[in-house]
Design a protein around this motif. Structure first.
Motif, PDB file in Angstrom:
ATOM      1  N   VAL A 136      39.170  45.232  56.009  1.00 52.12           N
ATOM      2  CA  VAL A 136      39.958  45.573  54.821  1.00 52.12           C
ATOM      3  C   VAL A 136      39.268  45.076  53.556  1.00 52.12           C
ATOM      4  O   VAL A 136      39.216  45.794  52.546  1.00 52.12           O
ATOM      5  CB  VAL A 136      41.398  45.008  54.953  1.00 52.12           C
ATOM      6  N   CYS A 137      38.711  43.865  53.587  1.00 52.27           N
ATOM      7  CA  CYS A 137      37.993  43.353  52.413  1.00 52.27           C
ATOM      8  C   CYS A 137      36.778  44.212  52.096  1.00 52.27           C
ATOM      9  O   CYS A 137      36.483  44.474  50.921  1.00 52.27           O
ATOM     10  CB  CYS A 137      37.565  41.912  52.638  1.00 52.27           C
ATOM     11  N   GLY A 138      36.075  44.665  53.108  1.00 55.79           N
ATOM     12  CA  GLY A 138      34.934  45.535  52.886  1.00 55.79           C
ATOM     13  C   GLY A 138      35.338  46.861  52.267  1.00 55.79           C
ATOM     14  O   GLY A 138      34.688  47.359  51.342  1.00 55.79           O
ATOM     15  N   LEU A 139      36.424  47.452  52.761  1.00 59.57           N
ATOM     16  CA  LEU A 139      36.906  48.705  52.190  1.00 59.57           C
ATOM     17  C   LEU A 139      37.365  48.532  50.747  1.00 59.57           C
ATOM     18  O   LEU A 139      37.028  49.339  49.874  1.00 59.57           O
ATOM     19  CB  LEU A 139      38.052  49.271  53.034  1.00 59.57           C
ATOM     20  N   VAL A 140      38.127  47.490  50.496  1.00 60.55           N
ATOM     21  CA  VAL A 140      38.625  47.250  49.143  1.00 60.55           C
ATOM     22  C   VAL A 140      37.466  46.987  48.185  1.00 60.55           C
ATOM     23  O   VAL A 140      37.422  47.520  47.073  1.00 60.55           O
ATOM     24  CB  VAL A 140      39.637  46.083  49.131  1.00 60.55           C
ATOM     25  N   MET A 141      36.500  46.184  48.616  1.00 60.04           N
ATOM     26  CA  MET A 141      35.368  45.877  47.752  1.00 60.04           C
ATOM     27  C   MET A 141      34.522  47.118  47.483  1.00 60.04           C
ATOM     28  O   MET A 141      34.099  47.365  46.353  1.00 60.04           O
ATOM     29  CB  MET A 141      34.505  44.790  48.381  1.00 60.04           C
ATOM     30  N   GLY A 142      34.291  47.924  48.499  1.00 58.47           N
ATOM     31  CA  GLY A 142      33.498  49.133  48.316  1.00 58.47           C
ATOM     32  C   GLY A 142      34.165  50.141  47.404  1.00 58.47           C
ATOM     33  O   GLY A 142      33.538  50.668  46.479  1.00 58.47           O
ATOM     34  N   PHE A 143      35.450  50.407  47.646  1.00 59.24           N
ATOM     35  CA  PHE A 143      36.156  51.379  46.815  1.00 59.24           C
ATOM     36  C   PHE A 143      36.368  50.871  45.392  1.00 59.24           C
ATOM     37  O   PHE A 143      36.283  51.637  44.435  1.00 59.24           O
ATOM     38  CB  PHE A 143      37.492  51.778  47.439  1.00 59.24           C
ATOM     39  N   SER A 144      36.634  49.580  45.240  1.00 59.67           N
ATOM     40  CA  SER A 144      36.829  49.061  43.884  1.00 59.67           C
ATOM     41  C   SER A 144      35.521  49.086  43.099  1.00 59.67           C
ATOM     42  O   SER A 144      35.522  49.372  41.902  1.00 59.67           O
ATOM     43  CB  SER A 144      37.415  47.654  43.923  1.00 59.67           C
ATOM     44  N   THR A 145      34.400  48.812  43.762  1.00 63.75           N
ATOM     45  CA  THR A 145      33.110  48.908  43.085  1.00 63.75           C
ATOM     46  C   THR A 145      32.829  50.343  42.674  1.00 63.75           C
ATOM     47  O   THR A 145      32.355  50.605  41.561  1.00 63.75           O
ATOM     48  CB  THR A 145      31.984  48.392  44.005  1.00 63.75           C
ATOM     49  N   LEU A 146      33.150  51.288  43.550  1.00 59.49           N
ATOM     50  CA  LEU A 146      32.956  52.697  43.230  1.00 59.49           C
ATOM     51  C   LEU A 146      33.824  53.122  42.056  1.00 59.49           C
ATOM     52  O   LEU A 146      33.348  53.773  41.115  1.00 59.49           O
ATOM     53  CB  LEU A 146      33.269  53.558  44.451  1.00 59.49           C
ATOM     54  N   ILE A 147      35.080  52.734  42.068  1.00 56.63           N
ATOM     55  CA  ILE A 147      36.000  53.126  41.000  1.00 56.63           C
ATOM     56  C   ILE A 147      35.597  52.493  39.667  1.00 56.63           C
ATOM     57  O   ILE A 147      35.575  53.165  38.635  1.00 56.63           O
ATOM     58  CB  ILE A 147      37.448  52.753  41.387  1.00 56.63           C
ATOM     59  N   VAL A 148      35.261  51.203  39.684  1.00 57.24           N
ATOM     60  CA  VAL A 148      34.853  50.535  38.442  1.00 57.24           C
ATOM     61  C   VAL A 148      33.560  51.140  37.913  1.00 57.24           C
ATOM     62  O   VAL A 148      33.410  51.345  36.708  1.00 57.24           O
ATOM     63  CB  VAL A 148      34.708  49.012  38.671  1.00 57.24           C
ATOM     64  N   GLY A 149      32.637  51.458  38.808  1.00 58.53           N
ATOM     65  CA  GLY A 149      31.388  52.069  38.368  1.00 58.53           C
ATOM     66  C   GLY A 149      31.579  53.445  37.762  1.00 58.53           C
ATOM     67  O   GLY A 149      30.913  53.810  36.787  1.00 58.53           O
ATOM     68  N   ASN A 191      25.393  57.895  35.259  1.00 59.59           N
ATOM     69  CA  ASN A 191      24.722  58.036  33.967  1.00 59.59           C
ATOM     70  C   ASN A 191      23.217  58.055  34.205  1.00 59.59           C
ATOM     71  O   ASN A 191      22.633  57.084  34.665  1.00 59.59           O
ATOM     72  CB  ASN A 191      25.092  56.862  33.044  1.00 59.59           C
ATOM     73  N   THR A 192      22.569  59.189  33.893  1.00 56.37           N
ATOM     74  CA  THR A 192      21.126  59.299  34.137  1.00 56.37           C
ATOM     75  C   THR A 192      20.296  58.749  32.988  1.00 56.37           C
ATOM     76  O   THR A 192      19.081  58.613  33.132  1.00 56.37           O
ATOM     77  CB  THR A 192      20.747  60.771  34.359  1.00 56.37           C
ATOM     78  N   GLU A 193      20.921  58.430  31.877  1.00 54.32           N
ATOM     79  CA  GLU A 193      20.173  57.950  30.721  1.00 54.32           C
ATOM     80  C   GLU A 193      19.936  56.445  30.746  1.00 54.32           C
ATOM     81  O   GLU A 193      18.960  55.967  30.166  1.00 54.32           O
ATOM     82  CB  GLU A 193      20.912  58.326  29.438  1.00 54.32           C
ATOM     83  N   ALA A 194      20.806  55.706  31.371  1.00 52.37           N
ATOM     84  CA  ALA A 194      20.687  54.244  31.388  1.00 52.37           C
ATOM     85  C   ALA A 194      20.386  53.759  32.800  1.00 52.37           C
ATOM     86  O   ALA A 194      20.667  54.436  33.787  1.00 52.37           O
ATOM     87  CB  ALA A 194      21.983  53.607  30.891  1.00 52.37           C
ATOM     88  N   VAL A 195      19.850  52.571  32.883  1.00 52.07           N
ATOM     89  CA  VAL A 195      19.558  51.956  34.180  1.00 52.07           C
ATOM     90  C   VAL A 195      20.855  51.401  34.756  1.00 52.07           C
ATOM     91  O   VAL A 195      21.641  50.761  34.058  1.00 52.07           O
ATOM     92  CB  VAL A 195      18.524  50.819  34.004  1.00 52.07           C
ATOM     93  N   THR A 196      21.079  51.662  36.034  1.00 47.44           N
ATOM     94  CA  THR A 196      22.283  51.163  36.701  1.00 47.44           C
ATOM     95  C   THR A 196      22.187  49.648  36.871  1.00 47.44           C
ATOM     96  O   THR A 196      21.166  49.145  37.337  1.00 47.44           O
ATOM     97  CB  THR A 196      22.424  51.817  38.086  1.00 47.44           C
ATOM     98  N   PRO A 197      23.236  48.907  36.491  1.00 50.28           N
ATOM     99  CA  PRO A 197      23.207  47.454  36.687  1.00 50.28           C
ATOM    100  C   PRO A 197      23.073  47.103  38.176  1.00 50.28           C
ATOM    101  O   PRO A 197      23.575  47.810  39.047  1.00 50.28           O
ATOM    102  CB  PRO A 197      24.561  46.988  36.152  1.00 50.28           C
ATOM    103  N   MET A 198      22.389  46.024  38.452  1.00 43.10           N
ATOM    104  CA  MET A 198      22.117  45.626  39.829  1.00 43.10           C
ATOM    105  C   MET A 198      23.369  45.160  40.551  1.00 43.10           C
ATOM    106  O   MET A 198      23.379  45.084  41.784  1.00 43.10           O
ATOM    107  CB  MET A 198      21.069  44.505  39.815  1.00 43.10           C
ATOM    108  N   SER A 199      24.443  44.884  39.838  1.00 40.22           N
ATOM    109  CA  SER A 199      25.656  44.390  40.494  1.00 40.22           C
ATOM    110  C   SER A 199      26.287  45.442  41.402  1.00 40.22           C
ATOM    111  O   SER A 199      26.890  45.092  42.419  1.00 40.22           O
ATOM    112  CB  SER A 199      26.668  43.921  39.457  1.00 40.22           C
ATOM    113  N   TYR A 200      26.149  46.713  41.073  1.00 41.98           N
ATOM    114  CA  TYR A 200      26.757  47.755  41.908  1.00 41.98           C
ATOM    115  C   TYR A 200      26.101  47.862  43.285  1.00 41.98           C
ATOM    116  O   TYR A 200      26.809  47.845  44.296  1.00 41.98           O
ATOM    117  CB  TYR A 200      26.748  49.100  41.184  1.00 41.98           C
ATOM    118  N   PRO A 201      24.782  47.947  43.380  1.00 42.93           N
ATOM    119  CA  PRO A 201      24.193  47.979  44.727  1.00 42.93           C
ATOM    120  C   PRO A 201      24.441  46.705  45.520  1.00 42.93           C
ATOM    121  O   PRO A 201      24.625  46.755  46.743  1.00 42.93           O
ATOM    122  CB  PRO A 201      22.697  48.165  44.466  1.00 42.93           C
ATOM    123  N   VAL A 202      24.475  45.570  44.822  1.00 42.36           N
ATOM    124  CA  VAL A 202      24.739  44.310  45.527  1.00 42.36           C
ATOM    125  C   VAL A 202      26.150  44.298  46.091  1.00 42.36           C
ATOM    126  O   VAL A 202      26.372  43.897  47.240  1.00 42.36           O
ATOM    127  CB  VAL A 202      24.502  43.106  44.580  1.00 42.36           C
TER     128      VAL A 202
END
Length: 73
Positions: A18-31, A39-50
């Motif tokens: 459940v923590c993995g699902l919540v963390m994955g979906f919340s990261t996706l939604i916040v991103g 956004n193809t113009e800016a570099v994606t912050p490293m926090s999302y892949p982490v």
């Protein structure tokens, strides 16, 4: 093995899953809301892949714990 270990393994696996699902979906939604993921113009912050990697690690650990739980029988 005592039954308490099976119960603890089951609880731990569900909590990790459940923590993995919540963390994955919340990261996706916040991103998506912040506009950083698509956004193809800016570099994606490293926090999302982490955060996606941590969510994946939680899911993999949940599967490993369930496999170990099955071997306890």
């Amino acid at each position: 093995m005592p039954q308490i270990f099976k119960a603890l393994a089951t609880t731990t696996a569900w909590v990790l899953w459940v923590c993995g699902l919540v963390m994955g979906f919340s990261t996706l939604i916040v991103g998506i809301i912040a506009g950083d993921l698509f956004n193809t113009e800016a570099v994606t912050p490293m926090s999302y892949p982490v955060m996606f990697a941590v969510a994946g690690a939680y899911a993999i650990l949940a599967v490993v714990i369930m496999i170990l739980r099955k071997k306890m029988e």
